[in-house]
Structures are given as structure tokens and as C-alpha cells.
Design a protein around this motif. Structure first.
Motif, mmCIF file in Angstrom:
data_model
loop_
_atom_site.group_PDB
_atom_site.id
_atom_site.type_symbol
_atom_site.label_atom_id
_atom_site.label_comp_id
_atom_site.label_asym_id
_atom_site.label_seq_id
_atom_site.Cartn_x
_atom_site.Cartn_y
_atom_site.Cartn_z
ATOM 1 N N LEU A 46 0.907 -1.127 -0.046
ATOM 2 C CA LEU A 46 -0.055 0.087 0.042
ATOM 3 C C LEU A 46 0.882 1.263 -0.237
ATOM 4 O O LEU A 46 0.662 2.155 -0.757
ATOM 5 N N VAL A 47 1.793 1.137 0.764
ATOM 6 C CA VAL A 47 2.712 2.480 0.721
ATOM 7 C C VAL A 47 3.566 2.490 -0.414
ATOM 8 O O VAL A 47 3.662 3.946 -1.116
ATOM 9 N N GLU A 48 3.951 1.531 -0.906
ATOM 10 C CA GLU A 48 4.665 1.530 -2.441
ATOM 11 C C GLU A 48 3.895 2.213 -3.414
ATOM 12 O O GLU A 48 4.228 3.034 -4.140
ATOM 13 N N ILE A 49 2.723 1.774 -3.509
ATOM 14 C CA ILE A 49 1.858 2.073 -4.388
ATOM 15 C C ILE A 49 1.475 3.627 -4.158
ATOM 16 O O ILE A 49 1.445 4.428 -5.190
ATOM 17 N N SER A 50 1.226 4.144 -3.017
ATOM 18 C CA SER A 50 0.948 5.362 -2.771
ATOM 19 C C SER A 50 2.092 6.368 -3.283
ATOM 20 O O SER A 50 1.894 7.653 -3.533
ATOM 21 N N ILE A 51 3.249 5.907 -2.792
ATOM 22 C CA ILE A 51 4.452 6.814 -3.229
ATOM 23 C C ILE A 51 4.719 6.979 -4.861
ATOM 24 O O ILE A 51 5.370 8.040 -5.290
ATOM 25 N N GLU A 52 4.242 5.898 -5.532
ATOM 26 C CA GLU A 52 4.530 6.241 -6.753
ATOM 27 C C GLU A 52 4.296 7.285 -7.742
ATOM 28 O O GLU A 52 5.017 7.919 -8.485
ATOM 29 N N ASN A 53 3.046 8.009 -7.448
ATOM 30 C CA ASN A 53 2.628 9.027 -8.095
ATOM 31 C C ASN A 53 2.747 10.498 -7.081
ATOM 32 O O ASN A 53 1.965 11.321 -7.268
ATOM 33 N N SER A 54 3.581 10.399 -6.076
ATOM 34 C CA SER A 54 3.625 11.346 -5.060
ATOM 35 C C SER A 54 4.961 12.070 -5.311
ATOM 36 O O SER A 54 5.994 11.539 -5.473
ATOM 37 N N ALA A 55 4.927 13.407 -4.732
ATOM 38 C CA ALA A 55 6.403 13.970 -4.548
ATOM 39 C C ALA A 55 6.570 14.165 -3.146
ATOM 40 O O ALA A 55 7.578 14.896 -2.855
#
Length: 571
Positions: A46-55
């Protein structure tokens, strides 16, 4: 459909298969640990997916060309410890080892789990309170944050019941939970320090693996120091160091590596104090004339390093474990216990290293051979060096691995600080073999190759009923990774993905070469007296999953692949 395919990319599918393979072999007595591993994998995903499109985490400056790697990093070391627990449980049922082995690795599992989950929760917290994101991304982050909070509660319950099964004392459970909390907190601080001090040198996942490993490794040393100081009890923090030669080797390696890792701080503080003293008593012109700053600081470097290795480190080793002599004398005595084999092995290593270093360096300067192929030649050199040691002198190889790692640390400090007269020469030599995974600050490829070969061998010391597990790093990196790169580079056509460079032909060559090497190695080990208990089906599954991970991951494969392969071989 496209979103689902993007969500479950190749690396995540391989990680899912890896975790599933471990859970398939877990006995019911490890139900709490199995549930904790599943929770950790979901939280990491979940954290990896959330980070993908985040700055939100751009301040950490991820290594160029690499994904975050959070999911892979969060499950690697806990899975390794759980695999080791499964292996030890077989030995206990056969009355080959005592239950203290299982207690030790159980504590190590929860320590690794705590380190990874603390970092995942920390990243989830950063994502939750970051600004400038879309509504869908906010929703995804909120879900990850809620799940992290849920995991905290479940983790506390699972960990409490796991420790409560071993002792009815509430004090025992509280002390161990406090110890694990310190592990997690230290890992968060260390990870932040690594990513901020060495920007663009590692991905978040690679930094997590390094910080987790450092905390686990030196947590053992701290536990033994506390035991010697009578500040804790053996029932709370398990003292696993035995009284045989192997434990003395591990103590020496721990002491030397601890001294070298804290040496930069010791050197800089000492250098500042020395310069303040000199400049306060002697005129600047005299200092500049008789001792130039570069040479002066270099001389002080050698003096400080000598003090650290000859006085401070031996004192720490003596305090951790009783030695009848100076650790250096113990090493020499150990070397000459079997002089013919061990000294002959040293001469063989020196000969192979000298020939390969001079040959490959001349090739790098005078030919158009691509750098990736030059780097793989060193993987083949690792096979030539380490295989005879694992077969004929495993304990001496443990010591040699530690000495080589210490030498690498010293040379890297000389290179980074431009220590006269070797700093520039080391930088010029190392720079001939760097690639996109090495930053301008740190060159890590040689460290990852050495540790990738050494850690499976170190982990196999003591009890081991799988004869191929000490070879996990040598086979996966020296044989599999090398053949996959060479065949894929020269003959590869079909790519695993549109954006990646790995080819199906290369992966097939890597898997086939490792299986062929195992078919040669197993009869050789049988001739030396090893009991062959490695099932071919499990071996094929382990080699295949490791090959697929090498094909799909964008992380530093020298660091992750040997650990995953070792975990699968232990099953």
C-alpha cells in the motif's frame, strides 16, 4: 484491466510468489509470525503504491532509474528469518540443536519485522500529511494510513502472544517489546541519515535493507555488551554466541566492522581537536610550510586508523567475549592451525586477484568492451575465489569475508576523503568499473557483491541441513546473474517489459546455468561428506523465482537476490 496490470507489476508478482512459497512450508506453530509477515507485505504494498505518483518523498532523492522498492525491502529480511526458523524447527524435531536456536531467530524475526514496519509507518505518516495531491491519491494515502494503524494494533497483539508463549512473565514480554521498539526507532533514524547524507546513492528500499541489516547485526553486539555489564538477563535478550572457534570469528568480525563504521565520526572529531590545538599554538604559516593540510590530515587518518584497529577494537572484542590472547594473535594462531591448506588458499586468492585486477583494468582502458561485461567478469572471479573456500575451509572463509569487507571500507574512506597517497589511485581504479547504480559520492557495487556472497555463508554457520545454502550468493550472482547479463546482452531479443532491458533469453540462461552448476556441485559436496537433503523440486522453484526477480527488479540485484535465494534454499 490496464490499471490492475500496472498495480501488479512483475516485481510485485514475484514477491507475492516468494512470500507464498514461504507460507506454504510454515508449520502451525509459527502462525503468529506468518500472520505478521502477511500484514507487513500488505502494508509495504500500500505504501509503495501510494508513493509512486507522489512528490512527498522527493527530499530523499531516490537513485536514478530505480523504483522505491519498499515492498521487496520490507519482506526480505523478515522472510529470511522466518525461513531460518523453519529450518531450525526441523533440526529441533530431529534433536540436532537446542530450542535456544529457535528462540534467537524468533527474536531476530520480530526485530526485522519491527524495523521494516517502523519505516513503513514513518513513510505512511509523511504521505498522509503531504500537500499538493489529488483526491484519489489522498484517498489512497488515507487507506494506507488507516491500515498502518490497524497493523500497529495487530502487531502488538501478535508479538505479545508470541513472546507470552515462551514465558509467563509480563516483565519478559515488556522488555522484549521495548527492545523491538528501539530497533524500529533506530532504523528510522538511520534510514533518514543514509538517504539524506548520500543522495541519489540508493532507493528507499535499498536504504531500508541496509539500515535494517546494520541495526540487526550490531543489535547483537549491543545485546552481548549489555549482558556482560549485567544490565539485562539472558532470558530477555538471547545471548547466542557459543564457545567454539566460529563464534570467536564472528565476534572479531563484529568488533572490527563496528570500529570501522564509527571511525569516520571518531576521525573527524579527532582531526578537529588536533587542528584546533595546532592552530592555537603554532602560526598558520609554519603549519602550511611543514605540514600541508592534505598530507597532514592523511597522516592523522593513518594514525587514527591504527589506534582504532590496534587498541580500541581489540578492547571492545575482549569486553564482548573472553579471549586468551590479542585478537590479532588469535587470527594468526587460527591461520597456522592448518597452515598447509589455509596459507595455500591465501596464496591462491592473492594470485587470482592480482591476475584478474591487472587484466580487467587494462581491458577497461584499452578496449571497447562494455562496462557491464567487465563488471560481470568480477562475478566470475568471485566464483573462482569463494567456491574452494566454502568446500574446504568454511570457517577460514568466514574470517576472510570479514577481512575483505574491512579492507573495502578502508579503501572507500580513502577514496571519498582523497587520503594521500592512495585515495586518488583507488578512485581512478574504481571509476573504471562504475555504472548508473553508483553515485558520485559512493561506489557500492563491490560492497554489494562481497556481502551478497558473504551473508548466506555467515548465516549458514552453525547448523545447516541444506548443503547449497552457503553457495546462495555465489550461485545467484557469480553464475546466474553473470550468464543472464552476458547471454541477454549478446543474444537477447524478447524483453520482459517495454521499458526494461532484461530479456527472456538472458533469464533462461541464468536459470539453466544455476541448475547446471547445482548438478555439478551436489555430487562434489557428497564426496566431501555432506549429507544431501536438497530436494530438486524445491531447488527448481528457488532458482526460477530468483531468476524472475533478477529479471523484473530495478533494485540493486547484488543485495536482494542472494537473500531471497538463500531464504528459498532453507525451506
Amino acid at each position: 484491466m490496464a490499471g490492475a496490470l500496472e498495480l501488479f507489476n512483475g516485481e510485485r508478482v514475484v514477491v507475492f510468489l516468494f512470500v507464498s512459497r514461504i507460507l506454504f512450508t510454515v508449520p502451525f506453530s509459527f502462525a503468529y509470525e506468518s500472520a505478521a509477515l502477511v500484514l507487513l507485505a500488505i502494508a509495504g504494498l500500500l505504501v509503495e503504491i501510494s508513493i509512486e505518483n507522489s512528490a512527498a518523498l522527493d527530499c530523499f532523492k531516490n537513485r536514478s532509474g530505480a523504483a522505491s522498492g519498499i515492498l521487496l525491502a520490507t519482506i526480505t529480511l523478515p522472510s529470511l528469518m522466518l525461513s531460518r526458523m523453519i529450518q531450525i524447527s526441523r533440526a529441533i524435531s530431529n534433536h540436532e540443536v537446542g530450542p535456544e536456536w529457535l528462540s534467537y531467530f524468533c527474536l531476530q524475526f520480530w526485530a526485522a519485522w519491527s524495523c521494516c514496519f517502523a519505516v513503513v509507518s514513518f513513510l505512511s505518516f509523511i504521505l498522509k500529511y503531504s500537500r499538493g495531491s489529488t483526491n484519489s491519491l489522498h484517498l489512497r494515502r488515507a487507506q494506507a494510513s488507516k491500515y498502518s494503524l490497524f497493523c500497529m494494533v495487530v502487531y502488538g497483539l501478535l508479538c505479545y502472544h508470541s513472546f507470552a508463549r515462551k514465558s509467563s512473565s509480563d516483565w519478559y514480554v515488556v522488555m522484549n517489546l521495548s527492545w523491538l521498539f528501539c530497533y524500529g526507532l533506530t532504523t528510522m533514524v538511520l534510514l533518514k541519515h543514509i538517504l539524506c547524507t548520500f543522495p541519489s546513492s540508493a532507493s528507499i528500499g535499498e536504504g531500508l535493507l541496509v539500515s535494517n541489516g546494520i541495526v540487526l547485526y550490531f543489535g547483537d553486539l549491543l545485546a552481548n555488551v549489555l549482558l556482560r555489564m549485567k544490565l539485562t538477563s539472558e532470558s530477555t535478550i538471547f545471548n547466542f554466541l557459543g564457545r567454539d572457534g566460529t563464534s570467536e570469528i564472528s565476534t572479531i568480525i563484529q568488533g572490527v566492522l563496528t570500529g570501522l563504521l564509527i571511525f569516520p565520526l571518531f576521525y573527524k572529531l579527532s582531526l578537529q581537536m588536533w587542528e584546533l590545538t595546532i592552530f592555537s599554538t603554532v602560526k598558520v604559516q609554519v603549519v602550511d610550510r611543514w605540514m600541508p593540510r592534505g598530507i597532514g590530515s592523511s597522516v592523522f587518518f593513518y594514525a587514527s586508523l591504527s589506534l582504532m584497529l590496534t587498541i580500541l577494537v581489540p578492547a571492545l572484542i575482549h569486553f564482548t567475549q573472553d579471549f586468551a590472547m590479542h585478537p590479532l594473535l588469535w587470527v594468526l594462531n587460527f591461520l597456522f592451525t592448518e597452515p598447509l591448506r589455509r596459507i595455500s588458499l591465501c596464496f591462491y586468492w592473492i594470485l587470482v586477484l592480482c591476475v584478474s585486477v591487472f587484466r580487467f583494468y587494462n581491458i577497461s582502458k584499452n578496449s571497447k568492451t562494455e562496462r557491464i561485461l567487465l563488471r560481470k567478469y568480477y562475478h566470475l572471479v568471485a566464483v573462482l575465489i569463494f567456491v574452494p573456500g566454502v568446500i574446504f575451509e568454511p570457517a577460514f572463509l568466514d574470517l576472510a569475508f570479514g577481512a575483505a569487507l574491512a579492507a573495502f571500507l578502508i579503501l572507500e574512506m580513502m577514496r571519498v576523503w582523497s587520503i594521500w597517497p592512495f585515495g586518488h589511485m583507488v578512485h581512478q581504479f574504481m571509476n573504471a568499473f562504475t555504472d548508473h547504480r553508483d553515485s558520485e559520492i559512493l561506489i557500492v557495487s563491490h560492497f554489494s557483491l562481497l556481502l551478497g556472497c558473504a551473508i548466506p555463508k555467515w548465516m549458514s554457520s552453525g547448523f545447516n541441513d541444506r548443503p547449497l545454502s552457503p553457495f546462495a550468493g555465489i550461485l545467484s550472482l557469480g553464475i546466474g546473474d553473470t550468464m543472464a547479463s552476458m547471454v541477454g546482452h549478446k543474444y537477447g531479443v524478447l524483453r520482459w517489459s517495454k521499458t526494461g532491458k532484461k530479456t527472456i533469453e538472458g533469464t533462461a540462461a541464468g536459470i539453466t546455468s544455476v541448475l547446471a552448476s547445482c548438478s555439478v556441485l551436489l555430487p562434489l559436496l557428497a564426496s566431501t561428506g555432506s549429507i544431501l537433503s536438497q530436494h530438486w523440486f524445491s531447488l527448481v522453484v528457488a532458482v526460477t523465482l530468483t531468476g524472475l526477480l533478477e529479471a523484473y527488479t530495478t533494485q540493486l540485484d547484488n543485495a536482494f537476490i542472494p537473500l531471497v535465494f538463500y531464504s528459498l534454499l532453507c525451506l
